[in-house]
Design a protein around this motif. Structure first.
Motif, PDB file in Angstrom:
ATOM      1  N   ALA A  95       0.825  -1.209   0.000  1.00 37.15           N
ATOM      2  CA  ALA A  95       0.000   0.000   0.000  1.00 37.15           C
ATOM      3  C   ALA A  95       0.860   1.261   0.000  1.00 37.15           C
ATOM      4  O   ALA A  95       0.504   2.273  -0.613  1.00 37.15           O
ATOM      5  CB  ALA A  95      -0.936  -0.002   1.207  1.00 37.15           C
ATOM      6  N   MET A  96       2.010   1.207   0.678  1.00 42.55           N
ATOM      7  CA  MET A  96       2.916   2.356   0.690  1.00 42.55           C
ATOM      8  C   MET A  96       3.452   2.642  -0.705  1.00 42.55           C
ATOM      9  O   MET A  96       3.603   3.796  -1.102  1.00 42.55           O
ATOM     10  CB  MET A  96       4.073   2.087   1.655  1.00 42.55           C
ATOM     11  N   ARG A  97       3.753   1.590  -1.463  1.00 48.32           N
ATOM     12  CA  ARG A  97       4.262   1.800  -2.818  1.00 48.32           C
ATOM     13  C   ARG A  97       3.157   2.225  -3.776  1.00 48.32           C
ATOM     14  O   ARG A  97       3.396   2.964  -4.731  1.00 48.32           O
ATOM     15  CB  ARG A  97       4.931   0.521  -3.354  1.00 48.32           C
ATOM     16  N   LYS A  98       1.934   1.775  -3.540  1.00 50.11           N
ATOM     17  CA  LYS A  98       0.833   2.072  -4.452  1.00 50.11           C
ATOM     18  C   LYS A  98       0.206   3.440  -4.215  1.00 50.11           C
ATOM     19  O   LYS A  98      -0.412   4.000  -5.123  1.00 50.11           O
ATOM     20  CB  LYS A  98      -0.245   0.989  -4.334  1.00 50.11           C
ATOM     21  N   CYS A  99       0.315   3.985  -3.012  1.00 48.04           N
ATOM     22  CA  CYS A  99      -0.298   5.292  -2.757  1.00 48.04           C
ATOM     23  C   CYS A  99       0.443   6.352  -3.572  1.00 48.04           C
ATOM     24  O   CYS A  99       1.658   6.259  -3.771  1.00 48.04           O
ATOM     25  CB  CYS A  99      -0.308   5.618  -1.266  1.00 48.04           C
ATOM     26  N   PRO A 100      -0.269   7.371  -4.076  1.00 52.17           N
ATOM     27  CA  PRO A 100       0.363   8.344  -4.966  1.00 52.17           C
ATOM     28  C   PRO A 100       1.255   9.361  -4.268  1.00 52.17           C
ATOM     29  O   PRO A 100       2.012  10.068  -4.926  1.00 52.17           O
ATOM     30  CB  PRO A 100      -0.834   9.037  -5.628  1.00 52.17           C
ATOM     31  N   GLN A 101       1.187   9.447  -2.951  1.00 54.64           N
ATOM     32  CA  GLN A 101       1.963  10.442  -2.212  1.00 54.64           C
ATOM     33  C   GLN A 101       3.381   9.938  -1.931  1.00 54.64           C
ATOM     34  O   GLN A 101       3.560   8.792  -1.496  1.00 54.64           O
ATOM     35  CB  GLN A 101       1.289  10.775  -0.871  1.00 54.64           C
ATOM     36  N   PRO A 102       4.402  10.775  -2.137  1.00 55.13           N
ATOM     37  CA  PRO A 102       5.741  10.419  -1.670  1.00 55.13           C
ATOM     38  C   PRO A 102       5.754  10.255  -0.151  1.00 55.13           C
ATOM     39  O   PRO A 102       5.076  11.006   0.565  1.00 55.13           O
ATOM     40  CB  PRO A 102       6.602  11.615  -2.092  1.00 55.13           C
ATOM     41  N   ILE A 103       6.506   9.284   0.322  1.00 51.84           N
ATOM     42  CA  ILE A 103       6.632   9.010   1.762  1.00 51.84           C
ATOM     43  C   ILE A 103       8.066   9.288   2.172  1.00 51.84           C
ATOM     44  O   ILE A 103       9.005   8.677   1.667  1.00 51.84           O
ATOM     45  CB  ILE A 103       6.256   7.559   2.080  1.00 51.84           C
ATOM     46  N   ILE A 104       8.223  10.220   3.104  1.00 46.57           N
ATOM     47  CA  ILE A 104       9.539  10.568   3.648  1.00 46.57           C
ATOM     48  C   ILE A 104       9.644   9.935   5.027  1.00 46.57           C
ATOM     49  O   ILE A 104       8.847  10.262   5.919  1.00 46.57           O
ATOM     50  CB  ILE A 104       9.727  12.086   3.750  1.00 46.57           C
ATOM     51  N   ALA A 105      10.590   9.024   5.217  1.00 49.25           N
ATOM     52  CA  ALA A 105      10.735   8.334   6.494  1.00 49.25           C
ATOM     53  C   ALA A 105      11.861   8.944   7.316  1.00 49.25           C
ATOM     54  O   ALA A 105      12.916   9.291   6.786  1.00 49.25           O
ATOM     55  CB  ALA A 105      11.008   6.852   6.266  1.00 49.25           C
ATOM     56  N   CYS A 106      11.606   9.052   8.619  1.00 49.36           N
ATOM     57  CA  CYS A 106      12.611   9.507   9.591  1.00 49.36           C
ATOM     58  C   CYS A 106      12.797   8.375  10.595  1.00 49.36           C
ATOM     59  O   CYS A 106      11.816   7.932  11.200  1.00 49.36           O
ATOM     60  CB  CYS A 106      12.135  10.747  10.336  1.00 49.36           C
ATOM     61  N   ALA A 107      14.021   7.920  10.793  1.00 52.36           N
ATOM     62  CA  ALA A 107      14.200   6.737  11.630  1.00 52.36           C
ATOM     63  C   ALA A 107      15.365   6.895  12.592  1.00 52.36           C
ATOM     64  O   ALA A 107      16.397   7.475  12.261  1.00 52.36           O
ATOM     65  CB  ALA A 107      14.409   5.503  10.756  1.00 52.36           C
ATOM     66  N   LEU A 187      21.440  12.722  10.430  1.00 48.35           N
ATOM     67  CA  LEU A 187      21.441  13.931  11.240  1.00 48.35           C
ATOM     68  C   LEU A 187      20.838  13.639  12.594  1.00 48.35           C
ATOM     69  O   LEU A 187      20.194  12.599  12.793  1.00 48.35           O
ATOM     70  CB  LEU A 187      20.708  15.063  10.532  1.00 48.35           C
ATOM     71  N   PRO A 188      21.053  14.522  13.586  1.00 48.43           N
ATOM     72  CA  PRO A 188      20.568  14.245  14.941  1.00 48.43           C
ATOM     73  C   PRO A 188      19.078  13.934  14.975  1.00 48.43           C
ATOM     74  O   PRO A 188      18.291  14.487  14.194  1.00 48.43           O
ATOM     75  CB  PRO A 188      20.886  15.541  15.691  1.00 48.43           C
ATOM     76  N   HIS A 189      18.711  13.068  15.904  1.00 43.10           N
ATOM     77  CA  HIS A 189      17.321  12.638  16.042  1.00 43.10           C
ATOM     78  C   HIS A 189      16.372  13.826  16.093  1.00 43.10           C
ATOM     79  O   HIS A 189      15.324  13.827  15.416  1.00 43.10           O
ATOM     80  CB  HIS A 189      17.189  11.774  17.310  1.00 43.10           C
ATOM     81  N   GLU A 190      16.723  14.828  16.861  1.00 38.82           N
ATOM     82  CA  GLU A 190      15.824  15.977  17.032  1.00 38.82           C
ATOM     83  C   GLU A 190      15.674  16.813  15.768  1.00 38.82           C
ATOM     84  O   GLU A 190      14.767  17.648  15.670  1.00 38.82           O
ATOM     85  CB  GLU A 190      16.294  16.865  18.185  1.00 38.82           C
ATOM     86  N   ASP A 191      16.538  16.596  14.788  1.00 36.67           N
ATOM     87  CA  ASP A 191      16.466  17.359  13.537  1.00 36.67           C
ATOM     88  C   ASP A 191      15.767  16.611  12.408  1.00 36.67           C
ATOM     89  O   ASP A 191      15.553  17.165  11.326  1.00 36.67           O
ATOM     90  CB  ASP A 191      17.874  17.741  13.066  1.00 36.67           C
ATOM     91  N   LYS A 195      13.912  18.247   8.988  1.00 37.69           N
ATOM     92  CA  LYS A 195      14.492  17.974   7.673  1.00 37.69           C
ATOM     93  C   LYS A 195      13.452  17.402   6.730  1.00 37.69           C
ATOM     94  O   LYS A 195      13.363  17.803   5.555  1.00 37.69           O
ATOM     95  CB  LYS A 195      15.653  16.989   7.826  1.00 37.69           C
ATOM     96  N   ALA A 196      12.650  16.478   7.226  1.00 36.05           N
ATOM     97  CA  ALA A 196      11.613  15.866   6.393  1.00 36.05           C
ATOM     98  C   ALA A 196      10.566  16.892   5.974  1.00 36.05           C
ATOM     99  O   ALA A 196      10.127  16.916   4.819  1.00 36.05           O
ATOM    100  CB  ALA A 196      10.955  14.711   7.144  1.00 36.05           C
ATOM    101  N   LEU A 197      10.171  17.750   6.886  1.00 31.62           N
ATOM    102  CA  LEU A 197       9.168  18.767   6.557  1.00 31.62           C
ATOM    103  C   LEU A 197       9.723  19.778   5.562  1.00 31.62           C
ATOM    104  O   LEU A 197       8.985  20.278   4.702  1.00 31.62           O
ATOM    105  CB  LEU A 197       8.688  19.470   7.829  1.00 31.62           C
ATOM    106  N   SER A 198      11.012  20.082   5.673  1.00 36.85           N
ATOM    107  CA  SER A 198      11.635  20.993   4.705  1.00 36.85           C
ATOM    108  C   SER A 198      11.613  20.386   3.304  1.00 36.85           C
ATOM    109  O   SER A 198      11.310  21.080   2.317  1.00 36.85           O
ATOM    110  CB  SER A 198      13.074  21.293   5.134  1.00 36.85           C
ATOM    111  N   LEU A 199      11.912  19.094   3.207  1.00 37.46           N
ATOM    112  CA  LEU A 199      11.855  18.429   1.911  1.00 37.46           C
ATOM    113  C   LEU A 199      10.417  18.381   1.397  1.00 37.46           C
ATOM    114  O   LEU A 199      10.166  18.586   0.197  1.00 37.46           O
ATOM    115  CB  LEU A 199      12.427  17.020   2.012  1.00 37.46           C
ATOM    116  N   ALA A 200       9.479  18.114   2.293  1.00 38.40           N
ATOM    117  CA  ALA A 200       8.067  18.100   1.895  1.00 38.40           C
ATOM    118  C   ALA A 200       7.654  19.449   1.325  1.00 38.40           C
ATOM    119  O   ALA A 200       6.922  19.520   0.324  1.00 38.40           O
ATOM    120  CB  ALA A 200       7.190  17.731   3.088  1.00 38.40           C
ATOM    121  N   ASP A 201       8.116  20.531   1.943  1.00 45.66           N
ATOM    122  CA  ASP A 201       7.797  21.870   1.422  1.00 45.66           C
ATOM    123  C   ASP A 201       8.332  22.058   0.005  1.00 45.66           C
ATOM    124  O   ASP A 201       7.681  22.691  -0.833  1.00 45.66           O
ATOM    125  CB  ASP A 201       8.371  22.939   2.345  1.00 45.66           C
ATOM    126  N   GLU A 202       9.524  21.515  -0.258  1.00 45.12           N
ATOM    127  CA  GLU A 202      10.064  21.592  -1.621  1.00 45.12           C
ATOM    128  C   GLU A 202       9.189  20.813  -2.598  1.00 45.12           C
ATOM    129  O   GLU A 202       8.952  21.248  -3.728  1.00 45.12           O
ATOM    130  CB  GLU A 202      11.487  21.050  -1.654  1.00 45.12           C
TER     131      GLU A 202
END
Length: 265
Positions: A95-107, A187-191, A195-202
């Motif tokens: 389902a993650m691959r089939k959904c049309p939205q890009p998925i940015i993971a933070c781990a 990058l540090p956990h707290e960042d 970082k993901a939201l910044s990429l999402a904005d792009e």
């Protein structure tokens, strides 16, 4: 009290989905998998959500399967029980691959077994320095290829690196993941979330249909039968997109030196 296994924070066109079992290292129980499956399946009809950020609460991303967290059917044998669990988790990755939205993971921390596959099924991965990823199955008497790992990992890092980790079940560190291109940045956990939201904005600066079809083409062309198939799909998508109202708006905005206003038309 019912456990809130995931939380969903809406930030306009971006949604942040958080695994929310930190006391269990976000291990996969049945309610968590059902919630993820419902969420990612439902995204196909939600054009208001353009980008998804996947993250986890606590010190671990996901420690793998919670063996005590699955409903037992007394009338079913062990094969049927195991098959039900296996297919339900696999359906999440699909389902993650089939959904049309890009998925940015933070781990961060452990991302084991099915947790590793959640990262592999994402489109972009950012990691904390303490991340430890592995396909743990071979260490417990099973095959090393499970939950899509044998499909995703060779395509992401090549067959040699994939074989090294799938045949041993050993942990991949942040440095190794960065070196082989499995993660985009460490990058540090707290960042991570910022970082993901910044990429999402792009990503949101692009046209809605253009973003969706780019993920679609990447998915299809990684398995293209030939170079000609890949070019053919790209050509069709470009001509299709060039006829949209958003394409006209993009050209006008460029000439007028302003940001485009997308209408998803």
């Amino acid at each position: 009290m019912t456990e809130q296994v995931i939380t969903i924070e809406n930030r306009g066109a971006v949604e942040v989905v958080s695994l929310n079992r930190p006391d269990r290292l976000n291990a996969m129980n049945e309610p968590l998998i059902r919630a993820l499956l419902d969420y990612f399946t439902g995204l196909n009809e939600r054009h208001d959500v353009r980008v998804v950020v996947l993250r986890a609460e606590g010190r671990a991303f996901c420690a793998g399967l919670d063996l005590t967290g699955w409903q037992r059917d007394g009338d079913s044998g062990p094969v049927h029980q195991g098959w039900r669990t296996q297919r339900m988790i696999a359906a999440v990755m699909q389902a993650m691959r089939k959904c049309p939205q890009p998925i940015i993971a933070c781990a961060q921390g452990p991302a084991c077994g099915g947790g590793f596959s959640l990262l592999l099924a994402s489109d972009v991965r950012y990691a904390a320095p303490d991340i430890r990823m592995n396909a743990a199955y071979i260490k417990i008497g099973l095959g090393g290829c499970d939950m899509g790992a044998s499909y995703f990992l060779p395509r992401l890092v090549g067959s040699s690196v994939a074989s090294e980790y799938l045949l041993t079940g050993k942990f991949m560190t942040a440095d190794k993941a960065l070196a082989c291109g499995l993660v985009s940045e460490v990058l540090p956990h707290e960042d991570l979330l910022g970082k993901a939201l910044s990429l999402a904005d792009e990503m949101l600066l692009t046209s809605p249909m253009g973003l969706r079809l780019t993920k679609d083409a990447l998915n299809l062309n990684i398995d293209a039968a030939s170079m000609e198939h890949a070019f053919g799909l790209e050509d069709r998508q470009q001509i299709l997109l060039s006829q949209t109202a958003d394409s006209v708006e993009a050209r006008n905005a460029f000439l007028e030196k302003r940001a485009p206003v997308w209408g998803n038309r």
